[in-house]
Scaffold this motif. Structure first.
Motif, short mmCIF file in Angstrom:
data_model
loop_
_atom_site.label_atom_id
_atom_site.label_comp_id
_atom_site.label_asym_id
_atom_site.label_seq_id
_atom_site.Cartn_x
_atom_site.Cartn_y
_atom_site.Cartn_z
N ALA A 1 0.84 -1.20 0.00
CA ALA A 1 0.00 0.00 0.00
C ALA A 1 0.87 1.26 0.00
N GLU A 2 1.93 1.23 0.82
CA GLU A 2 2.88 2.36 0.85
C GLU A 2 3.44 2.61 -0.53
N GLN A 3 3.92 1.51 -1.12
CA GLN A 3 4.55 1.60 -2.43
C GLN A 3 3.61 2.24 -3.44
N ILE A 4 2.37 1.74 -3.42
CA ILE A 4 1.40 2.23 -4.40
C ILE A 4 1.13 3.70 -4.17
N PHE A 5 1.00 4.09 -2.91
CA PHE A 5 0.73 5.49 -2.62
C PHE A 5 1.85 6.37 -3.16
N LYS A 6 3.10 5.94 -2.87
CA LYS A 6 4.23 6.76 -3.29
C LYS A 6 4.31 6.87 -4.80
N THR A 7 4.00 5.74 -5.49
CA THR A 7 4.22 5.73 -6.93
C THR A 7 3.06 6.36 -7.69
N PHE A 8 1.81 6.16 -7.19
CA PHE A 8 0.69 6.53 -8.04
C PHE A 8 -0.19 7.64 -7.49
N LEU A 9 -0.28 7.73 -6.18
CA LEU A 9 -1.35 8.56 -5.64
C LEU A 9 -0.88 9.86 -5.01
N ALA A 10 0.36 9.86 -4.53
CA ALA A 10 0.81 11.08 -3.84
C ALA A 10 0.89 12.23 -4.84
N PRO A 11 0.61 13.42 -4.40
CA PRO A 11 0.72 14.56 -5.33
C PRO A 11 2.16 14.72 -5.79
N GLY A 12 2.36 14.77 -7.11
CA GLY A 12 3.73 14.86 -7.63
C GLY A 12 4.41 13.52 -7.75
N ALA A 13 3.63 12.43 -7.66
CA ALA A 13 4.24 11.08 -7.77
C ALA A 13 4.71 10.85 -9.20
N PRO A 14 5.72 9.97 -9.39
CA PRO A 14 6.27 9.76 -10.73
C PRO A 14 5.25 9.22 -11.73
N ARG A 15 4.28 8.40 -11.25
CA ARG A 15 3.31 7.86 -12.21
C ARG A 15 1.92 8.20 -11.72
N TRP A 16 1.66 9.46 -11.60
CA TRP A 16 0.42 9.90 -11.00
C TRP A 16 -0.76 9.55 -11.89
N ILE A 17 -1.79 8.94 -11.28
CA ILE A 17 -2.97 8.59 -12.09
C ILE A 17 -4.02 9.67 -11.94
N ASN A 18 -4.85 9.80 -12.94
CA ASN A 18 -5.79 10.89 -13.01
C ASN A 18 -7.17 10.41 -12.63
N ILE A 19 -7.47 10.39 -11.34
CA ILE A 19 -8.83 10.05 -10.94
C ILE A 19 -9.48 11.26 -10.29
N ASP A 20 -10.81 11.22 -10.22
CA ASP A 20 -11.51 12.41 -9.74
C ASP A 20 -11.24 12.62 -8.25
N GLY A 21 -11.50 13.83 -7.82
CA GLY A 21 -11.11 14.24 -6.48
C GLY A 21 -11.73 13.42 -5.37
N ARG A 22 -13.01 13.08 -5.56
CA ARG A 22 -13.70 12.36 -4.48
C ARG A 22 -13.08 10.99 -4.25
N THR A 23 -12.88 10.27 -5.36
CA THR A 23 -12.29 8.92 -5.22
C THR A 23 -10.90 9.02 -4.62
N MET A 24 -10.14 10.04 -5.10
CA MET A 24 -8.78 10.18 -4.59
C MET A 24 -8.80 10.39 -3.08
N GLY A 25 -9.73 11.28 -2.62
CA GLY A 25 -9.81 11.54 -1.19
C GLY A 25 -10.13 10.28 -0.40
N LEU A 26 -11.12 9.55 -0.90
CA LEU A 26 -11.52 8.32 -0.20
C LEU A 26 -10.36 7.33 -0.12
N THR A 27 -9.67 7.18 -1.24
CA THR A 27 -8.61 6.17 -1.29
C THR A 27 -7.48 6.55 -0.34
N VAL A 28 -7.10 7.83 -0.40
CA VAL A 28 -5.97 8.23 0.45
C VAL A 28 -6.33 8.04 1.92
N LYS A 29 -7.59 8.38 2.24
CA LYS A 29 -8.00 8.20 3.63
C LYS A 29 -7.96 6.72 4.00
N GLY A 30 -8.44 5.88 3.07
CA GLY A 30 -8.46 4.44 3.37
C GLY A 30 -7.07 3.87 3.52
#
Lengths: 245, 480
Positions: free
Chosen positions: B350-379
């Protein structure tokens, strides 16, 4: 009580009891084996009120032996908790008795169901009896069972039971046996070896047995090798569920 | 001795055996002396044994009385033999009904297969011991194995078994010779049905035991009615679909996949189960260079098919690399790994995925809508297996609606379609089939396959990692 404090008489009576129990166990085996032979004829064309009476008699004999043996073994084992020498032997008899009770109860259940399926109350019920190929009766087997002797057979009185109650009573007996005495069942060592030598009592019997095997092999009707379940040429399955037909 | 307690809630009822009761009624009818199958006498060396019937008589009787045609009557007869109600006298190991003059006999009811009585191991041990006593060395190889196994597991009962075997043997001897032969045949037939030799088909195979007796009528108590009421209430509350809609979907599925079903259309080049030639499996291996046409066609049916096929997924990855939008698929794969992986590695992943895909400015940032992003990061603060589910579904939909169609129109896919091979169907002769059967060899060890997969994964991970600028510049400088 340690061995040295028991008197010679006590040791001897105990030995006598144990031997009695062994002989009774052998008798019980005989009776249950004969019972099973007769039970296999139930529902076949040899079935009849005569067979059922013989079954009843054998069953009562077995019941008498069982109850007497049960009482004696129980008392022997309880005595044994005070430290006896022949622990191994008595435990062995205990385990054999348990197994034969279970086996006998299974046969009793089968007999009960078979007697319900094939009631002989009316004449037309005789047509329902399966023609299984029997020609003779089982009177010799019944006679063999009746010849069994145990010291308490003629002396003691035991209440006679009908079939259903008998099955229930064996259940009760088994539960009691498993709970009252603390015998580690799986630690009993058998005295018989795995692969027994053939029974070679008399030469006449031996010859008879070999020809029996030959008799059972009926000549095979000549057939082609690719016979599977159907006549398809690449069917290698010998059953009816192949998908090729 | 055997642990017996009715309160152990164990499963002990045998399912699908309720047919046995109906068979019994038929067998009783069949052996009726006036209206049943006609029996004759069997002449052996020394005796005559009555009540023998021939296969063709049985089939004829079934055809007439049950009003079916010949093939069905034969199948029914074979079932009777397989269950042990009738046993063959010749070739006793093969439980099939032959519609010719082969001889059969009815089994005595004591040996009928009944739902309640399982053929016990103790009885089998006694039977084998009895046969061994009667004539030494007469047991088959599989029977000897079983005998040794039973001796090991029922060692404490062995005295009882031997004693009972001897007594049964002597009790059997007390009968007349003809009856002894009959009884021995019956017992042998019984044990062939209930303890068949290895690798034979047994009619007694029925899967797992059931918890409740399927034959017993359930008592209509208060609890029963309460259960029925709850069940029907829930059934009423379920969402419904019009049958025209669901049937339409089913029809569409069938028309799409019709040509890919190996039951309906023979698979090319040939079905390995029938011809023992495994080129079909080799051509469709997960890591094959050039896939088959059928496989490539399948990828175009739905995005799900494409992703599920490892070769298809690899192809899709190549396409995405060209488009520089590989992060979606990488995220999807990472989410799958999280879902199916071990519990111990979850927080790390989970850490790895957050760092690579979800953190703001991550190297492979995925483009999902704000609500889903908020929920996922919280989870992700308390990661569990399905924490990325919402995001994964979103990404899947994105890929399906957009990238998938571009892929299907892309030159990558069109080239693949051109390159794909269509193998010619095999046409083996009988001799070649036998040859194939003899040449059957086991396939590659699954451990080797797994190792290869791990190597591939490692290579892919190394290739996809963040590029080290220094090393890149260093190699360029070296060239100068």
């Amino acid at each position: 009580m340690s061995r040295w404090r028991q008197s010679v008489v006590e040791i001897q009576t105990r030995k006598k009891h144990v031997n009695e129990c062994e002989r009774a166990q052998a008798a019980l085996s005989k009776v249950t084996a004969c019972f099973q032979q007769m039970a296999t004829s139930l529902g076949s064309n040899m079935d009849g009120s005569f067979l059922r009476e013989e079954l009843e008699e054998t069953r009562t004999v077995a019941h008498k032996i069982c109850s007497g043996l049960h009482r004696r073994l129980l008392s022997l084992l309880i005595e044994m908790e005070q430290g006896q020498e022949d622990k191994g032997q008595v435990e062995r008899i205990w385990v054999i008795f348990l197994s034969s009770l279970e086996n006998f109860q299974k046969d009793l259940k089968k007999v009960k169901v078979l007697q319900e399926i094939f009631p002989l109350t009316q004449r037309k019920d005789r047509r329902a009896l399966v023609n299984a190929g029997y020609a003779g009766g089982t009177s010799e087997v019944a006679a063999r069972a009746a010849m069994v002797q145990t010291p308490w057979l003629s002396v003691e009185e035991t209440a006679s039971l009908d079939l259903k109650n008998h099955i229930v009573k064996i259940d009760v007996l088994l539960e009691e046996m498993l709970q009252r005495v603390n015998v580690p069942l799986w630690s009993v060592e058998p005295t018989q070896e795995a692969w027994l030598e053939g029974v070679s009592n008399q030469d006449g019997w031996q010859e008879e047995d070999e020809s029996l095997e030959d008799i059972m092999e009926v000549e095979v009707v000549s057939q082609n090798n690719t016979s599977g379940c159907c006549n398809h040429h690449s069917c290698k399955v010998g059953c009816l569920l192949c998908l090729l037909s | 001795m055997t642990i017996r307690s009715d309160r152990d809630h164990g499963q002990r009822y045998r399912p699908r055996m309720s047919c046995l009761k109906k068979l019994e009624a038929t067998v009783v009818q069949m052996q009726d002396p006036s209206t049943g199958v006609k029996g004759t006498d069997q002449k052996l060396n020394v005796t005559v044994i009555p009540h023998v019937i021939t296969g063709q008589d049985i089939v004829a009787w079934i055809t007439k009385n049950m009003n079916v045609d010949n093939d069905e009557a034969q199948a029914f007869g074979t079932m009777l033999v397989a269950y042990g109600y009738i046993y063959p006298l010749q070739d006793h190991k093969k439980l099939v009904l032959r519609p010719d003059g082969s001889l059969y006999r009815f089994q005595t009811p004591y040996f009928w297969p009944v739902q309640k009585w399982n053929a016990e191991d103790t009885d089998y041990a006694i039977y084998l011991a009895k046969r061994n006593i009667r004539k030494k060395g007469v047991l088959d190889a599989y029977e000897q194995e079983e005998y040794n196994r039973l001796h090991k597991w029922m060692n404490h009962k062995w005295d009882f078994i031997v004693m009972q075997a001897k007594e049964q043997y002597h009790a059997g001897k007390a009968r007349q010779k003809a009856d002894r032969v009959v009884f021995d045949c019956q017992e042998r037939a019984y044990w062939i049905v209930h303890r068949p030799p290895a690798q034979t088909h047994s009619a007694m195979d029925y899967g797992l035991d059931r918890h409740i007796d399927p034959n017993a009528e359930e008592k209509k108590t208060y609890d029963y009615y309460r259960r029925i009421i709850i069940y029907t209430q829930q059934a009423v509350m379920r969402s419904r679909v019009k049958s025209s809609v669901s049937l339409g979907a089913l029809a569409k599925y069938i028309t799409t996949f019709k040509n890919h079903d190996p039951f309906l259309v023979p698979c090319l080049p040939s079905n390995p189960w029938q011809t023992d030639d495994d080129s079909y499996w080799e051509l469709n291996a997960p890591d094959v260079e050039i896939p088959t046409k059928m496989r490539v066609e399948r990828w175009s049916f739905s995005f799900y098919e494409l992703l599920n096929d490892p070769r298809g997924r690899a192809d899709f990855k190549i396409f995405l690399k060209k488009e520089f939008s590989g992060e979606n698929l990488a995220f999807w794969e990472a989410a799958e790994e999280l879902k199916w992986g071990t519990a111990a590695s979850m927080s790390e992943k989970a850490e790895q995925i957050f760092k690579t895909f979800l953190a703001p400015g991550a190297p492979r940032w995925i483009n999902i809508d704000g609500r889903t992003m908020g929920l996922t990061v919280k989870g992700l603060e308390h990661p569990h297996r399905y924490v990325l589910d919402a995001a994964q579904t979103h990404i899947f939909m994105l890929m399906k609606k957009d990238t998938f169609y571009r892929y299907l129109k892309s030159p990558v896919y069109k080239e693949m379609q051109k390159k794909a091979i269509s193998p010619a169907p095999h046409n083996f002769t009988e001799a070649q089939l036998q040859e194939n059967m003899r040449n059957r060899r086991p396939s590659i060890d699954p451990i080797i396959t797994w190792q290869k997969e791990q190597e591939e994964k490692a290579k892919a991970a190394a290739a996809a990692g963040p590029i080290d600028i220094k090393k890149l510049m260093a190699s360029k400088l070296d060239r100068k």
